[in-house]
Scaffold this active site. Structure first.
Site, PDB file in Angstrom:
ATOM      1  CD  GLU A   1      -1.206  -7.346   4.348  1.00  0.00           C
ATOM      2  OE1 GLU A   1      -1.284  -6.013   4.808  1.00  0.00           O
ATOM      3  OE2 GLU A   1      -0.527  -7.367   2.953  1.00  0.00           O
TER       4      GLU A   1
ATOM      5  CB  CYS B   1      -0.970   0.039   1.146  1.00  0.00           C
ATOM      6  SG  CYS B   1      -1.969   1.406   1.084  1.00  0.00           S
TER       7      CYS B   1
ATOM      8  CG  HIS C   1      -3.524  -3.674   2.696  1.00  0.00           C
ATOM      9  ND1 HIS C   1      -2.663  -4.269   3.089  1.00  0.00           N
ATOM     10  CD2 HIS C   1      -2.982  -3.191   2.192  1.00  0.00           C
ATOM     11  CE1 HIS C   1      -2.124  -2.617   3.544  1.00  0.00           C
ATOM     12  NE2 HIS C   1      -3.107  -1.823   3.132  1.00  0.00           N
TER      13      HIS C   1
END
Length: 427
Positions: A254, A131, A252
């Site tokens: 994750e 990001c 993202h």
């Protein structure tokens, strides 16, 4: 094993925290998913707190085997010389109102993260930007950003190509499609989830800015339908097995998890972290194998006594010329030990010898020393005036350069002195 320095055993990944306000106090935090994945794949996360002045203390976090930069506020536009966006004052005000937490510029975080990014680029330290971290990487290499993706990109696209890049009403569940480039790391990681013709995956999105002009060294890995770059990497600095990894992802991975579950949307989601840590471990091994750390010398009793005598001599000389007081005649013989050492010892470089003389170790008249101090004060004042006019980015470049030169000087001097000691021992 327990007696070894922990830094020799475990690779260290620096992660800069984000600052928020809780109970009227600042709180620094890092998302737990980042930490879980870094630890799970075999590295140790080292949190760099977003505290005023930390950008001046980054040397204290050495050794650095990897850097992960993630979410945070918008980067100060002055750091990438933002091109004219064409946005009206009313539009800019609307952006600030809609994205209050992001548009509050954090210059200290900018300084910390840009310095770390440039350090990684200079030393080829593995770097993963998520990001904002991807935007920092692009800016550090000379790229630029859109001030607001919705107003500068999506609204100018045909209706069927428009993309919502942030949805506060469905913050964690929001997804949009991206097209993955062939023969890129993303292609390899998500190959089992990609259809050959479409080459698409659905990613999460929490940003209102993005890459406008991609820095020349990078290659795009994924695009949103509106044309925004969603991932990029440096192909010349990507080989995890050899400790090479320079990459930025706008989404993202994750946090791409199924609702109320820790199960990933795709099996390839954690791959960025897995390959990043693989590079971190390889980089640490490479760093340790190339480091020449001399073993401490074991001095016999006679040499230890001589060492203490010389230290005592230098200490007396320094006190003599700093205070300006006289010395009792009985101690003059002690003062001579330092002078004799400098005259007879060839292990010292000219620079070291001059420095000791400036300290008063062998100079009987301290007048010239104090004159040099005054001259240095003048130079320092002039330097402060010049440096005070530099931008944050220029200061970051300057500090990175002098840190690199200091490291080189220290390494070369250590090798030379160690070589001289070994030669003396052999004779």
């Amino acid at each position: 094993m327990a007696s070894q320095d922990i830094s020799v055993i475990l690779p260290r990944v620096l992660i800069v925290s984000r600052r928020s306000v809780r109970k009227n106090k600042f709180v620094d935090f890092v998302g737990e998913y980042h930490l879980d994945l870094i630890v799970g794949y075999g590295a140790v996360p080292v949190i760099v707190p977003r505290v005023n002045g930390v950008h001046m203390l980054l040397d204290s976090f050495e050794p650095i085997h990897g850097v992960l930069l993630c979410e945070g506020e918008d980067i100060d536009p002055s750091l990438y010389e933002a091109e004219t966006s064409g946005l009206s004052p009313e539009e800019l005000e609307e952006i600030r109102r809609l994205h209050v937490s992001d548009t509050a510029i954090d210059k200290e975080k900018d300084s910390i993260e840009l310095r770390l990014a440039k350090l990684c680029l200079e030393r080829n330290i593995p770097y993963l930007g998520i990001c904002r971290g991807s935007q920092v990487l692009n800016v550090a290499c000379g790229g630029t950003l859109y001030l607001d993706v919705e107003k500068e990109v999506s609204k100018k696209c045909p209706e069927n190509q428009r993309v919502v890049h942030i949805d506060y009403d469905n913050y964690d569940g929001h997804r949009h499609v991206v097209k993955v480039g062939k023969d890129t790391p993303l292609h390899h990681w998500f190959k089992d989830s990609l259809e050959e013709e479409k080459m698409e995956i659905w990613v999460n999105s929490y940003h209102h800015q993005g890459v406008k002009r991609l820095a020349q060294r990078f290659v795009p890995m994924a695009f949103a339908p509106d044309g925004l770059i969603e991932g990029f990497y440096d192909p010349d600095a990507y080989n995890p097995e050899e400790g090479k990894f320079i990459m930025g992802l706008q989404f993202h991975p994750e946090r791409m998890r199924r609702p109320d579950s820790d199960e990933f949307d795709y099996p390839g989601c954690p791959s960025a972290y897995q390959e990043f840590v693989k590079a971190v471990i390889a980089y640490q091994k490479k760093l340790n194998s190339s480091a020449s750390i001399p073993k401490p010398l074991n001095l016999d009793k006679e040499m230890e006594n001589q060492r203490k005598t010389i230290i005592r001599s230098f200490s007396l000389a320094k006190n003599l010329y700093i205070t300006g007081n006289g010395m009792h005649p009985s101690k003059e013989s002690e003062l001579k030990a330092g002078a004799e050492f400098l005259e007879s010892n060839t292990a010292l470089s000219l620079q070291q010898e001059n420095r000791l003389k400036q300290m008063g170790a062998t100079v009987r008249n301290g007048g010239s020393y104090f004159e040099r101090l005054k001259l240095n004060e003048g130079r320092e004042k002039l330097a402060r005036n010049v440096i005070g006019k530099m931008s944050v980015e220029q200061l970051s470049d300057l500090m990175s350069f002098y840190f690199m030169m200091g490291q080189i000087c220290s390494d070369v001097m250590e090798k030379k002195l160690h070589g001289i000691v070994n030669n003396d021992s052999a004779s």
